[in-house]
Design a protein around this motif. Sequence first.
Motif, mmCIF file in Angstrom:
data_model
loop_
_atom_site.group_PDB
_atom_site.id
_atom_site.type_symbol
_atom_site.label_atom_id
_atom_site.label_comp_id
_atom_site.label_asym_id
_atom_site.label_seq_id
_atom_site.Cartn_x
_atom_site.Cartn_y
_atom_site.Cartn_z
ATOM 1 N N VAL A 48 0.844 -1.200 0.000
ATOM 2 C CA VAL A 48 0.000 0.000 0.000
ATOM 3 C C VAL A 48 0.884 1.256 0.000
ATOM 4 O O VAL A 48 0.644 2.208 -0.749
ATOM 5 N N LEU A 49 1.903 1.267 0.829
ATOM 6 C CA LEU A 49 2.802 2.432 0.861
ATOM 7 C C LEU A 49 3.395 2.693 -0.525
ATOM 8 O O LEU A 49 3.449 3.833 -0.989
ATOM 9 N N ASP A 50 3.832 1.639 -1.191
ATOM 10 C CA ASP A 50 4.518 1.829 -2.471
ATOM 11 C C ASP A 50 3.578 2.318 -3.565
ATOM 12 O O ASP A 50 4.010 2.930 -4.540
ATOM 13 N N ALA A 51 2.289 2.048 -3.405
ATOM 14 C CA ALA A 51 1.329 2.459 -4.428
ATOM 15 C C ALA A 51 0.767 3.864 -4.187
ATOM 16 O O ALA A 51 0.116 4.425 -5.066
ATOM 17 N N ALA A 52 1.015 4.439 -3.024
ATOM 18 C CA ALA A 52 0.429 5.745 -2.681
ATOM 19 C C ALA A 52 1.373 6.871 -3.100
ATOM 20 O O ALA A 52 2.542 6.863 -2.722
ATOM 21 N N PRO A 53 0.894 7.844 -3.870
ATOM 22 C CA PRO A 53 1.793 8.919 -4.315
ATOM 23 C C PRO A 53 2.193 9.873 -3.194
ATOM 24 O O PRO A 53 3.265 10.459 -3.251
ATOM 25 N N LEU A 54 1.355 10.032 -2.204
ATOM 26 C CA LEU A 54 1.689 10.902 -1.070
ATOM 27 C C LEU A 54 1.065 10.327 0.193
ATOM 28 O O LEU A 54 0.251 9.424 0.150
ATOM 29 N N CYS A 55 1.502 10.874 1.313
ATOM 30 C CA CYS A 55 0.956 10.422 2.597
ATOM 31 C C CYS A 55 0.471 11.641 3.369
ATOM 32 O O CYS A 55 0.720 12.790 2.997
ATOM 33 N N HIS A 56 -0.250 11.391 4.452
ATOM 34 C CA HIS A 56 -0.638 12.461 5.372
ATOM 35 C C HIS A 56 0.078 12.223 6.701
ATOM 36 O O HIS A 56 0.019 11.118 7.246
ATOM 37 N N VAL A 57 0.755 13.235 7.172
ATOM 38 C CA VAL A 57 1.594 13.115 8.361
ATOM 39 C C VAL A 57 0.997 13.986 9.464
ATOM 40 O O VAL A 57 0.791 15.186 9.274
ATOM 41 N N ALA A 58 0.727 13.364 10.597
ATOM 42 C CA ALA A 58 0.148 14.089 11.734
ATOM 43 C C ALA A 58 1.140 14.151 12.878
ATOM 44 O O ALA A 58 1.878 13.193 13.142
ATOM 45 N N THR A 59 1.152 15.285 13.538
ATOM 46 C CA THR A 59 1.911 15.395 14.778
ATOM 47 C C THR A 59 1.108 16.251 15.743
ATOM 48 O O THR A 59 -0.009 16.671 15.434
ATOM 49 N N VAL A 60 1.657 16.448 16.929
ATOM 50 C CA VAL A 60 0.969 17.220 17.951
ATOM 51 C C VAL A 60 1.770 18.486 18.220
ATOM 52 O O VAL A 60 2.987 18.423 18.423
ATOM 53 N N ARG A 61 1.101 19.622 18.162
ATOM 54 C CA ARG A 61 1.746 20.898 18.458
ATOM 55 C C ARG A 61 1.003 21.530 19.616
ATOM 56 O O ARG A 61 -0.128 21.980 19.462
ATOM 57 N N ARG A 62 1.637 21.547 20.764
ATOM 58 C CA ARG A 62 1.027 22.133 21.960
ATOM 59 C C ARG A 62 -0.409 21.655 22.170
ATOM 60 O O ARG A 62 -1.355 22.442 22.196
#
Lengths: 225, 225
Positions: free
Chosen positions: A30-44
């Motif tokens: 699945v990773l190799d077939a996806a052109p982009l990803c969504h990245v989440a982090t926590v800010r305050r």
Amino acid sequence: MSQNTTPAELARVRRKPSRARYDTAAVYAVLDAAPLCHVATVRRDRPIVLPMAFGRIGDVLVLHGSPVAGLFRDAAADSPVCVTATLLDALVLARSARNHSMNYRSVVVHGEAVRVTEPDRVMAGLRAVVEHVTPGRWAQIREPTGTELRETALWQVAIGAAAAGPGQSSTASVKIRSGSTLDPDADRAWPVWAGQIPARLTFGPPVEADDLPPGTPFPGYLRAL
Amino acid sequence: MSQNTTPAELARVRRKPSRARYDTAAVYAVLDAAPLCHVATVRRDRPIVLPMAFGRIGDVLVLHGSPVAGLFRDAAADSPVCVTATLLDALVLARSARNHSMNYRSVVVHGEAVRVTEPDRVMAGLRAVVEHVTPGRWAQIREPTGTELRETALWQVAIGAAAAGPGQSSTASVKIRSGSTLDPDADRAWPVWAGQIPARLTFGPPVEADDLPPGTPFPGYLRAL
């Protein structure tokens, strides 16, 4: 990082666990077939999620961002990230709103983002990002200069516990919904078309850069798109 | 929720602010074109982001999930969420790795998710979710029963400050990268093809449900896909 919730607990798929798979090959596919990803982090204490280009080197995700991007000011401090890549495969149209669905493949990686700074590893990471969407292109483009490598902002995230470094943790899971509608018997006579509308990302005819010298050949590896 | 960072601060686009727009029409246009969104929240200090179906009713996003989904156990307590919808428009292939890019449109909404429980509003929300991807379908499908409405898990998120309720906050912004490669003059003679490969989500021939009665017509609103 917080120890209140481990990545393993977060990654355990709660909803419809029958759709969940944890095996490495399925995650990578699945990773190799996806052109982009969504990245989440926590800010305050607030979540933030942004789309990002990425690549994969074995059991490590390489994320490509800017050092001034808000997202990565946290990740540079080794704070937790969640990386999700999703492919939409079909709209699933049932007789009732309740049974409408989508077919999709989605990978969720919980881990920590670590900045990549060593020049050889930045080079390898950039290569992975370029080859992720256009395999074959790296050999043709101009090699990065030393300055470019120093200025390139790459982060890596281990994919799964086996890939996590000392003091780190990571889990990866894939969730797949496939197949047709699941209407109850009582709904089947309802007079409406039902089934799937397959969906996929397609690439259109290339548009040459304005400044491309006439006669520059269109490479074969791009025809494969 | 934390007051350390306001949604307005989080939403201010730090990287390449020239690509950022905050006007409502641009935000709605991207949301309406995206088949799904990625929703992030915070669970015990760790981020989590999952794909989700959604719709829009004016200045409110309607998210469709399951009450047992890990994501929404936090949001039910009115905790902050970030909703991001991204459309990939093109791969941008430059002469150097550094200048490779993607053309895309992406909306980021920072706000709070609020559970929708009142039956009429659940009905309107379900309709918005169905009509989001298949406009015209709601009029043809079986109307939800009272039990279905009670069991449907919908959350709403205000889009922008004007839509936020008392004690809430929300910001929405859109970021768009368009156009061709941006190689420096010194790279233009490098012997490699450069330009854009347009990308878009396309829908394939429909696949009828196995149990569809013969002769059920394929509706016109689906041909528009």
